[in-house]
Design a protein around this motif. Structure first.
Motif, PDB file in Angstrom:
ATOM      1  N   TYR A 151     -18.441 -36.861  27.960  1.00  0.00           N
ATOM      2  CA  TYR A 151     -18.469 -36.918  29.293  1.00  0.00           C
ATOM      3  C   TYR A 151     -17.948 -39.135  29.124  1.00  0.00           C
ATOM      4  O   TYR A 151     -17.056 -39.638  29.770  1.00  0.00           O
ATOM      5  CB  TYR A 151     -19.286 -37.451  31.237  1.00  0.00           C
ATOM      6  CG  TYR A 151     -19.360 -35.662  30.885  1.00  0.00           C
ATOM      7  CD1 TYR A 151     -18.313 -35.391  31.590  1.00  0.00           C
ATOM      8  CD2 TYR A 151     -20.497 -35.376  31.213  1.00  0.00           C
ATOM      9  CE1 TYR A 151     -18.176 -34.623  32.672  1.00  0.00           C
ATOM     10  CE2 TYR A 151     -21.036 -34.509  32.122  1.00  0.00           C
ATOM     11  CZ  TYR A 151     -19.700 -33.980  32.534  1.00  0.00           C
ATOM     12  OH  TYR A 151     -19.886 -32.776  33.247  1.00  0.00           O
ATOM     13  N   SER A 281     -22.323 -39.180  35.048  1.00  0.00           N
ATOM     14  CA  SER A 281     -22.805 -37.754  34.168  1.00  0.00           C
ATOM     15  C   SER A 281     -23.892 -38.098  32.990  1.00  0.00           C
ATOM     16  O   SER A 281     -23.777 -37.498  32.916  1.00  0.00           O
ATOM     17  CB  SER A 281     -21.993 -36.651  33.797  1.00  0.00           C
ATOM     18  OG  SER A 281     -21.704 -36.733  35.427  1.00  0.00           O
ATOM     19  N   THR A 285     -26.747 -35.603  32.761  1.00  0.00           N
ATOM     20  CA  THR A 285     -26.469 -35.025  31.564  1.00  0.00           C
ATOM     21  C   THR A 285     -27.588 -34.906  30.672  1.00  0.00           C
ATOM     22  O   THR A 285     -28.894 -34.354  30.207  1.00  0.00           O
ATOM     23  CB  THR A 285     -25.033 -35.230  30.974  1.00  0.00           C
ATOM     24  OG1 THR A 285     -24.319 -35.046  31.798  1.00  0.00           O
ATOM     25  CG2 THR A 285     -24.790 -33.654  30.020  1.00  0.00           C
TER      26      THR A 285
END
Length: 411
Positions: A151, A281, A285
């Motif tokens: 990401y 993200s 994450t």
């Protein structure tokens, strides 16, 4: 950031960095918007163009889905895991580069299907390599860092450069269409360049004994593996749950850009909004990985399912760019976490020497699910004449997946 990881773990993580450029530029944003601009210019209704894109996605995933179990079984033989990974990776990268050489929406769909087959096929073996590079205790951490690095690097850097070229390229004499095509070539280059560490450093540690009759023996093992999965209650329930909730997640990823375009969000705003997703993200994450260590992977997967369900319901009444930004933010909080923890959750359940075989079934469920979701979105949009109804229909997949996931055993 990666100092605490081994060379094999770092190299494995870098493939997430490499292929994430494809995920955002080809699957999610720039190619879908380029395709929609061409279909609009040819007078194709937006909901029909969305349907064609959904059907193409379904057809491509069907092709890889029906072959995934056999491919996974073959990959468990010595050296075959890397050979098959390399073949599919090259197919995807070359087809991505080829997108730069056509303006025909039909050819775009055909090449997009090839890129999907290459990308998805390579991921069967990439996911299975997790058992070769990490111990069970480190799988959640390695898997979540893989998605996180994808990401923050793979999704963000090439995407930003592509957006800048598309939005401002005309100031330096590069037409917008040419800039889009350059972004496709850049994606292919990025994918190839950052896959090199994976090709050089990751080795297959676990495998079944070599055979002179690989295909015959692979077919023979498929039935045995299917029987073992059905007799393993926790694994069986998880796979069925995964079938539904990952279908919903992948559908949102693949259809988000065409959905936003259909409800009137301008393309530049879509590209900027989607850029927020990988940036947000990244920390979320990693947070999912840390919280999974404290609360367990199952509970954190369920949290992600609930957030996605809420996002689907929000999409049903979406009319403004602000609401699209809210939806993008919700997706960003859980997109990487739910995928990474699903991968590591399953990796802990499978016999290591048969990892490819089991991940073949894991991926066939994901791919067959990816057929149902876009087809459900496309059919609902076409029948009702409103893409909002198409996205809202995906909430059913998260409900079923969440209920089944709650029934899996905790330990």
């Amino acid at each position: 950031m990666l100092k605490s990881f081994s060379l094999q773990e770092k190299s494995w993580i870098m493939y997430d960095w490499a292929n994430s450029a494809y995920s955002v530029i080809i699957s999610s944003v720039i190619l879908p918007l380029f395709y929609k601009s061409i279909t609009t210019g040819e007078g194709i209704a937006p909901n029909l163009a969305d349907s064609y894109w959904g059907y193409a996605t379904s057809a491509a995933t069907l092709a890889i889905a029906v072959s995934a179990p056999l491919l996974g079984t073959v990959g468990d033989f010595p050296k075959w895991k890397m050979r098959l990974f390399k073949s599919f990776f090259l197919l995807g990268a070359v087809a991505t580069a080829a997108l730069s050489f056509t303006d025909d929406w039909r050819w775009l769909l055909a090449l997009y299907m090839l890129t999907t087959i290459g990308f998805s096929g390579a991921n069967i073996f990439y996911d299975a390599f997790l058992v070769d590079v990490a111990t069970e205790e480190r799988m959640d951490r390695v898997s979540t860092y893989g998605f996180a690095m994808g990401y923050i690097g793979g999704s963000t850097i090439p995407f930003v450069l592509s957006i800048l070229l598309i939005m401002f390229g005309e100031r330096i004499g590069i037409p917008r269409t040419t800039a889009v095509k350059i972004s496709f070539l850049f994606t292919a280059f990025w994918w190839i360049a950052f896959t090199i560490p994976m090709l050089r450093n990751v080795k297959q540690r676990y495998f079944v004994p070599a055979s002179d009759h690989i295909i015959h023996d692979s077919f023979a093992r498929l039935y045995q593996t299917l029987h073992q999965i059905r007799s393993h209650k926790k694994m069986f329930l998880f796979l069925i749950a995964y079938f539904f909730y990952i279908d919903g997640l992948n559908t949102i990823i693949h259809m988000a850009a065409v959905f936003g375009d259909s409800i009137g969000i301008v393309s530049d705003m879509l590209m900027i909004a989607v850029l927020v997703i990988p940036i947000l993200s990244f920390p979320f994450t990693i947070l999912y990985g840390k919280l999974a260590k404290r609360f367990g992977s199952k509970k954190m997967i369920l949290v992600g399912i609930i957030i996605y369900l809420f996002a689907c319901l929000l999409a049903f009444r979406m009319t403004t760019a602000v609401e699209f930004w809210i939806l993008a933010t919700l997706v960003a909080t859980s997109q990487g976490g739910i995928q990474a923890l699903s991968r590591s959750y399953f990796a802990k359940l499978v016999p290591k020497e048969h990892s490819n075989e089991y991940f073949g079934f894991y991926n066939i469920l994901g791919k067959f699910a990816a057929i149902m979701g876009p087809a459900l979105y496309a059919l609902t949009s076409q029948l009702t004449g409103d893409s909002r109804n198409g996205l809202a229909s995906i909430s059913l997949l998260f409900i079923i997946g969440g209920v089944l996931m709650m029934r899996t055993e905790e330990n």
